[in-house]
Scaffold this motif. Structure first.
Motif, PDB file in Angstrom:
ATOM      1  N   GLU A 144       1.417   7.794   0.473  1.00 41.97           N
ATOM      2  CA  GLU A 144       1.246   9.112  -0.115  1.00 41.97           C
ATOM      3  C   GLU A 144       0.980   8.958  -1.601  1.00 41.97           C
ATOM      4  OE1 GLU A 144       4.984  10.847   0.717  1.00 41.97           O
ATOM      5  OE2 GLU A 144       4.437  11.525   2.739  1.00 41.97           O
ATOM      6  N   ILE A 145       0.243   9.902  -2.145  1.00 35.79           N
ATOM      7  CA  ILE A 145      -0.025   9.928  -3.574  1.00 35.79           C
ATOM      8  C   ILE A 145      -0.178  11.374  -4.004  1.00 35.79           C
ATOM      9  CG2 ILE A 145      -2.525   9.655  -3.244  1.00 35.79           C
ATOM     10  CD1 ILE A 145      -2.601   8.159  -5.895  1.00 35.79           C
ATOM     11  N   VAL A 188      -2.985   2.131  -5.619  1.00 35.86           N
ATOM     12  CA  VAL A 188      -2.572   2.622  -4.304  1.00 35.86           C
ATOM     13  C   VAL A 188      -2.418   1.489  -3.297  1.00 35.86           C
ATOM     14  CG1 VAL A 188      -3.607   4.866  -4.690  1.00 35.86           C
ATOM     15  CG2 VAL A 188      -4.957   3.070  -3.603  1.00 35.86           C
ATOM     16  N   THR A 236      -4.366   4.870 -11.000  1.00 39.65           N
ATOM     17  CA  THR A 236      -3.126   4.642 -10.258  1.00 39.65           C
ATOM     18  C   THR A 236      -3.371   3.664  -9.111  1.00 39.65           C
ATOM     19  OG1 THR A 236      -2.344   6.858 -10.795  1.00 39.65           O
ATOM     20  CG2 THR A 236      -1.295   5.736  -8.926  1.00 39.65           C
ATOM     21  N   THR A 275      -7.136   4.588  -8.151  1.00 40.08           N
ATOM     22  CA  THR A 275      -7.865   5.859  -8.167  1.00 40.08           C
ATOM     23  C   THR A 275      -8.926   5.808  -9.263  1.00 40.08           C
ATOM     24  OG1 THR A 275      -6.203   6.797  -9.642  1.00 40.08           O
ATOM     25  CG2 THR A 275      -5.905   7.157  -7.276  1.00 40.08           C
ATOM     26  N   ALA A 286       0.839  -1.194   0.000  1.00 37.97           N
ATOM     27  CA  ALA A 286       0.000   0.000   0.000  1.00 37.97           C
ATOM     28  C   ALA A 286       0.873   1.242   0.000  1.00 37.97           C
ATOM     29  CB  ALA A 286      -0.938   0.012   1.203  1.00 37.97           C
ATOM     30  N   LEU A 287       0.385   2.286  -0.670  1.00 38.73           N
ATOM     31  CA  LEU A 287       1.046   3.584  -0.649  1.00 38.73           C
ATOM     32  C   LEU A 287       0.570   4.379   0.561  1.00 38.73           C
ATOM     33  CD1 LEU A 287       0.735   4.651  -4.404  1.00 38.73           C
ATOM     34  CD2 LEU A 287       2.672   3.538  -3.290  1.00 38.73           C
ATOM     35  N   PHE A 311     -11.899   6.209  -5.338  1.00 38.54           N
ATOM     36  CA  PHE A 311     -11.143   4.971  -5.497  1.00 38.54           C
ATOM     37  C   PHE A 311     -12.105   3.860  -5.881  1.00 38.54           C
ATOM     38  CE2 PHE A 311      -8.977   7.565  -2.340  1.00 38.54           C
ATOM     39  CZ  PHE A 311      -7.696   7.634  -2.868  1.00 38.54           C
ATOM     40  N   LEU A 338      -4.117   7.266   3.481  1.00 39.85           N
ATOM     41  CA  LEU A 338      -3.462   7.788   2.281  1.00 39.85           C
ATOM     42  C   LEU A 338      -3.438   9.314   2.357  1.00 39.85           C
ATOM     43  CD1 LEU A 338      -2.243   6.854  -0.417  1.00 39.85           C
ATOM     44  CD2 LEU A 338      -4.495   7.173  -1.441  1.00 39.85           C
TER      45      LEU A 338
END
Length: 686
Positions: free
Chosen positions: A356-357, A367, A365, A407, A353-354, A393, A441
């Motif tokens: 930051e985006i 995430v 994208t 996203t 998992a990210l 999302f 996020l």
């Protein structure tokens, strides 16, 4: 006592011969008679008077009488008729001749007048008045079921008190094909019956056999006697236990309570006693199953030792043995099938998992990567995944149980800067079980917003001749971006007023957290203000009564006791060089002046409560106005050192700086030690 009996119908002709025989014997002094047994008392035996040749009167007169041998008087003489009669009922078998084949009773006739006696023999003839009888009318034989056919079992013979043809003649057996009858002749000619096993016995088929043994004599009609023979078949361990089913199959849910009886196996053994007592044991079982199942050795109940878990195992097979006391056994299989219960919530695992985006990330994208798993089976293991709320999302299935969170549209940090994306997984059970995970996020800023002033136009009014450094107005611009992208820089566009640069009249002063920052020398820029803090515009020099800066600010002429201030501190004083007297008119003017040279000023109508805190050193330097050269460009704050506009060496400061410093020192002592002198200056305030 002699027993009674009557048999007249069969011996009419035999009596005639008996009488002739007796008459012949009488001639020789001995009389012989024959009479059937069981004749009633007073029955005729013989005509004694006639057989002796005596006349009846003579026979009576001579005193004839009968004397019997033994203690039993069986016969008597009828004096009227001269006949020999029975004195009582004669039972040949019971009293007189029980074991004698020929029964002869003797008596003596005494004739007292002649002094003679005559011997009389009376043969008691047998009649068929006795049934054959067994000493045991009920008899039980115990025979093992393993006894071979042909085996003989002697029986007690029957007894018949009668003799000759009236005695026991034969036997017969009835009741069962497994047995037959054999009669053996004894040493004395008697008949001895034997029971012969004709067919193998089976206790499980018939535990008892009921037989009837019948003994018959030769009478007409024949008399019989019976005995009942009960043959009990003794068990032999010739039968193994037999299960009622070759295989027992049971389906149980995995949440069945511990201790529950899952299935009961049953085996029967037709033997009896220890040979028929069945016990149960497990012969073949896995090590895992031994910890789960228990078999009761006497009842055959298979019970649960610990909780079942479909996910650990759903099929178990046990081999159970039933054995009797003689070592014979039978086996069966017990199959336990565990059915699934929805007892496992979906397992939702965030593989990647990210945190930051960027807000300008394109749609689609990725995430987060998710892995879903449910240990249940069937519909209980079918998992549905979803996202909570209206968020930008969406979920995409990669393969098998893997999903991606991507996203769904472009992000806007200025609208939402952080997202807590809740992912939920629910199975198809009833009721459904759920699990969730939260993806935190943070949206990174992109400089996609320009600074925006709070107002489109700013205007200010100020008095002429105001002190240098006085605040003219405050402007405020904000930027919706974040961090460095939201740092706002202010710049004053350079202009001219009557040929003089605008920067000679006003300068930029930053206000950060309520702190006023001094001007930058030779700068016309307002500089930076972070976080939307507004920039301040201050006067760089005194504006005259006819000031030409009214196009920028609107001023008015000041009024007040200038004469009093000028009489106390004349303008040509070295301490006030370059500072007009109007600077001290009113409390605002005094405060503005003092703030130009001191950090902390508190002026009140009561001079005893007025305070002036003097700070020497660089603090005065930071508040002195400096005028840039008319044609020098104004740099932005931050491009150079903010203090770079001021000389680093105090010796390079102009003389006017030290003159003003001396004045401040003088004024401080005046306020502290000579309040009456300062009251003239403060009268306008009061």
């Amino acid at each position: 006592m002699c027993a009674a009996g009557r048999r007249w119908d069969r011996r009419q002709r035999s009596l005639l011969w008996v009488m002739l025989l007796m008459a012949w014997e009488a001639a020789w002094g001995q009389l012989r008679y024959s009479v059937p047994e069981e004749m009633p008392k007073g029955s005729f035996v013989g005509d004694v008077a006639k057989d002796l040749g005596l006349q009846l009167p003579e026979f009576r007169d001579r005193g004839a009488r009968i004397v019997s041998e033994g203690r039993t008087q069986c016969f008597a003489l009828d004096g009227k008729t001269g006949h020999l009669v029975t004195a009582e009922r004669i039972d040949r078998e019971e009293q007189l001749c029980r074991l004698v084949e020929k029964c002869v009773l003797r008596c003596v006739l005494i004739v007292e007048g002649e002094m003679k006696f005559y011997e009389i023999e009376v043969e008691i003839m047998d009649i068929n008045d006795n049934d054959p009888s067994f000493q045991e009318t009920e008899k039980e034989l115990r025979v093992s079921e393993t006894t071979a056919p042909g085996w003989r079992f002697p029986l007690r013979e029957a007894q018949d008190a009668d003799l000759g043809p009236n005695s026991l003649q034969s036997y017969e057996l009835s009741g069962d094909e497994h047995f037959s009858l054999a009669v053996q002749a004894g040493p004395g000619g008697d008949q001895r019956p034997e029971l012969v096993l004709a067919k193998a016995l089976d206790r499980e088929e018939a535990a008892f056999h009921e037989l009837v043994l019948r003994a018959m004599d030769g009478g007409d009609p024949a008399r019989t006697g019976t005995a009942r023979i009960r043959v009990k078949v003794l068990d032999a361990n010739d039968n193994a236990p037999v299960f009622s089913q070759a295989e027992y199959t049971v389906r149980v849910p995995e949440d069945v309570p511990v201790g529950s009886v899952l299935v009961t196996v049953t085996a029967t053994d037709t033997d009896e006693g220890l040979n028929g007592h069945v016990k149960y044991s497990i012969q073949k079982i896995t090590e895992k199953a031994t910890q789960i199942f228990e078999l009761h050795c006497d009842t055959g109940e298979v019970s649960l030792l610990r909780s079942l878990d479909f996910e650990e195992g759903y099929y178990y097979e046990l081999e159970v043995q039933a054995h009797d006391g003689g070592g014979l056994f039978d086996t069966t299989n017990v199959v336990v099938t565990v059915t699934d219960v929805n007892d496992n919530a979906p397992l939702l695992r965030v593989s990647s998992a990210l945190n930051e985006i960027s807000e300008d990330a394109p749609s689609g994208t990725v995430v987060a990567l998710l892995h879903l798993q449910d240990r249940d089976s069937g519909v209980n293991g079918e998992v549905r995944c979803s996202l909570d709320g209206d968020i930008p999302f969406r979920l995409e299935k990669s393969f098998d149980d893997y999903y991606r969170v991507v996203t769904a549209r472009e992000l806007d940090r200025e609208q939402v800067s952080e997202y807590n994306v809740t992912v939920r997984a629910a199975d198809g059970g009833s009721p459904a079980l759920q699990s969730s995970a939260v993806l935190a996020l943070r949206v990174l800023d992109v400089n996609d917003n320009a600074p925006v002033f709070a107002e489109e136009r700013y205007s200010a009014r100020l008095a002429e001749n105001n002190a240098a450094g006085a605040l003219v107005l405050t402007v405020r611009a904000t930027d919706a971006d974040w961090g460095q992208n939201a740092r706002v820089r202010y710049r004053l566009s350079e202009g001219r007023v009557r040929g003089a640069p605008l920067s000679s009249y006003v300068y930029r002063r930053d206000v950060r957290g309520g702190e006023a920052l001094g001007p930058a020398a030779a700068s016309s820029a307002l500089g930076d203000a972070a976080g939307g803090v507004g920039g301040g515009v201050g006067t760089a020099a005194l504006l005259g009564a006819r000031g030409d800066a009214q196009g920028l600010v609107r001023g008015r002429r000041g009024q007040g006791p200038e004469a009093a201030a000028a009489g106390l501190l004349p303008p040509d004083s070295g301490a006030l060089r370059g500072v007009p007297v109007s600077h001290f008119v009113g409390i605002d003017g005094v405060r503005a002046f003092l703030q130009s040279y001191s950090h902390d000023v508190s002026l009140t109508a009561d001079s005893r409560k007025s305070q002036l805190r003097f700070s020497a050193g660089g603090s005065c330097c930071d508040t002195l106005p400096a005028r840039p050269l008319p044609d020098e460009p104004a740099p932005l704050l931050g491009d150079d050192d903010p203090a770079g506009a001021f000389p680093a060496d105090p010796a390079s400061l102009p003389v006017s700086f030290w003159d003003r410093t001396a004045f401040v020192t003088f004024l401080s002592f005046t306020l502290l030690f000579i309040p009456p002198v300062f009251c003239v200056l403060c009268r306008e305030i009061i």
